[in-house]
Motif scaffolding. Structure first.
Motif, short mmCIF file in Angstrom:
data_model
loop_
_atom_site.label_atom_id
_atom_site.label_comp_id
_atom_site.label_asym_id
_atom_site.label_seq_id
_atom_site.Cartn_x
_atom_site.Cartn_y
_atom_site.Cartn_z
N TYR A 18 38.35 -49.78 -47.45
CA TYR A 18 37.36 -49.64 -46.38
C TYR A 18 38.07 -49.19 -45.13
CZ TYR A 18 34.36 -51.39 -42.58
OH TYR A 18 33.62 -51.49 -41.43
N LEU A 19 37.39 -48.39 -44.31
CA LEU A 19 37.89 -48.11 -42.96
C LEU A 19 36.72 -48.06 -42.01
CD1 LEU A 19 37.53 -44.81 -42.09
CD2 LEU A 19 39.21 -44.62 -43.87
N ASP A 20 37.00 -48.40 -40.76
CA ASP A 20 35.95 -48.42 -39.75
C ASP A 20 36.32 -47.49 -38.60
OD1 ASP A 20 37.83 -49.83 -38.29
OD2 ASP A 20 36.69 -51.69 -38.20
N SER A 21 35.53 -47.54 -37.54
CA SER A 21 35.75 -46.62 -36.42
C SER A 21 37.10 -46.87 -35.73
CB SER A 21 34.61 -46.71 -35.41
OG SER A 21 34.52 -48.03 -34.90
N SER A 22 37.57 -48.09 -35.72
CA SER A 22 38.88 -48.34 -35.11
C SER A 22 39.99 -47.69 -35.94
CB SER A 22 39.14 -49.83 -34.90
OG SER A 22 39.19 -50.52 -36.12
N ALA A 23 39.82 -47.63 -37.26
CA ALA A 23 40.79 -46.95 -38.11
C ALA A 23 40.79 -45.45 -37.80
CB ALA A 23 40.47 -47.18 -39.58
N LEU A 24 39.63 -44.88 -37.56
CA LEU A 24 39.56 -43.47 -37.18
C LEU A 24 40.32 -43.25 -35.87
CD1 LEU A 24 35.80 -42.74 -37.99
CD2 LEU A 24 37.80 -42.21 -39.40
N GLY A 25 40.16 -44.17 -34.94
CA GLY A 25 40.89 -44.08 -33.67
C GLY A 25 42.39 -44.17 -33.88
N MET A 26 42.82 -45.03 -34.80
CA MET A 26 44.25 -45.16 -35.08
C MET A 26 44.82 -43.89 -35.68
SD MET A 26 44.74 -49.07 -36.40
CE MET A 26 43.13 -49.43 -37.07
N LEU A 27 44.03 -43.23 -36.52
CA LEU A 27 44.47 -41.95 -37.09
C LEU A 27 44.61 -40.89 -35.99
CD1 LEU A 27 42.36 -41.90 -40.37
CD2 LEU A 27 44.85 -42.15 -40.20
N LEU A 28 43.71 -40.93 -35.02
CA LEU A 28 43.80 -39.99 -33.90
C LEU A 28 45.03 -40.28 -33.03
CD1 LEU A 28 40.04 -39.74 -32.87
CD2 LEU A 28 41.42 -38.02 -34.08
N LEU A 29 45.36 -41.57 -32.85
CA LEU A 29 46.57 -41.91 -32.10
C LEU A 29 47.82 -41.41 -32.83
CD1 LEU A 29 45.76 -45.57 -30.96
CD2 LEU A 29 45.96 -43.53 -29.51
N LEU A 30 47.83 -41.53 -34.14
CA LEU A 30 48.95 -40.99 -34.93
C LEU A 30 49.04 -39.49 -34.73
CD1 LEU A 30 51.21 -40.96 -37.06
CD2 LEU A 30 49.41 -40.89 -38.80
N LYS A 62 46.74 -50.62 -47.69
CA LYS A 62 46.11 -51.37 -48.79
C LYS A 62 45.06 -52.32 -48.23
CE LYS A 62 50.14 -50.98 -51.60
NZ LYS A 62 51.05 -51.46 -52.54
N GLY A 63 43.91 -52.32 -48.85
CA GLY A 63 42.83 -53.20 -48.43
C GLY A 63 41.98 -52.56 -47.35
N ARG A 64 41.58 -53.36 -46.39
CA ARG A 64 40.72 -52.89 -45.30
C ARG A 64 41.59 -52.29 -44.19
NH1 ARG A 64 35.51 -55.03 -44.95
NH2 ARG A 64 35.65 -54.94 -42.68
N PHE A 65 41.17 -51.12 -43.72
CA PHE A 65 41.84 -50.46 -42.61
C PHE A 65 40.91 -50.59 -41.41
CE2 PHE A 65 43.64 -46.12 -41.04
CZ PHE A 65 44.51 -46.77 -40.20
N ASP A 66 41.18 -51.60 -40.58
CA ASP A 66 40.33 -51.88 -39.43
C ASP A 66 41.19 -52.36 -38.26
OD1 ASP A 66 40.94 -54.52 -40.11
OD2 ASP A 66 39.00 -54.88 -41.04
N PHE A 67 40.55 -52.84 -37.22
CA PHE A 67 41.29 -53.19 -36.01
C PHE A 67 42.39 -54.22 -36.25
CE2 PHE A 67 41.99 -55.38 -31.95
CZ PHE A 67 42.35 -54.28 -31.19
N SER A 68 42.24 -55.07 -37.23
CA SER A 68 43.26 -56.09 -37.49
C SER A 68 44.59 -55.48 -37.91
CB SER A 68 42.77 -57.07 -38.56
OG SER A 68 42.65 -56.43 -39.82
#
Length: 101
Positions: free
Chosen positions: A53-65, A19-25
């Motif tokens: 919203y999602l950013d490049s760090s969120a994409l990286g987190m999806l790849l880690l999953l 929920k909300g922003r999906f970013d490095f935080s």
């Protein structure tokens, strides 16, 4: 920003809602949603119905999953994406790695 997770009653599926922003935080909360389980689910569902919203760090987190879930053999569905979120996933060619609904 909040991340919640729920395991199905049979333990086969883990749903992670963002929920909300999906970013490095949200990095620690997102990883904690799937790494600290007593069982390893066979399927993963990422519910983005409330993701603004999602950013490049969120994409990286999806790849880690994806790596955690078995890489090429992982069964991960990303669902309920907004138009903007889906566009970012598509531009990043994530439809080749994940089932995006």
């Amino acid at each position: 920003m909040a991340i919640s997770s729920a395991v199905s009653t049979d333990g086969a599926e883990l749903t992670i809602a963002i929920k909300g922003r999906f970013d490095f935080s949200s990095h620690q909360d997102f990883r904690g949603a799937y790494e600290n389980l007593d069982i390893k689910p066979h399927r993963y569902v990422i519910d983005m119905s409330d993701t603004a919203y999602l950013d490049s760090s969120a994409l990286g987190m999806l790849l880690l999953l994806r790596d955690h879930a078995g890489g090429d053999n992982a069964k991960i569905e990303i669902k309920n994406t907004s138009t903007d979120v889906k566009r970012i996933l598509t531009i990043s060619n994530f439809e080749q790695l994940f089932n995006i609904d």
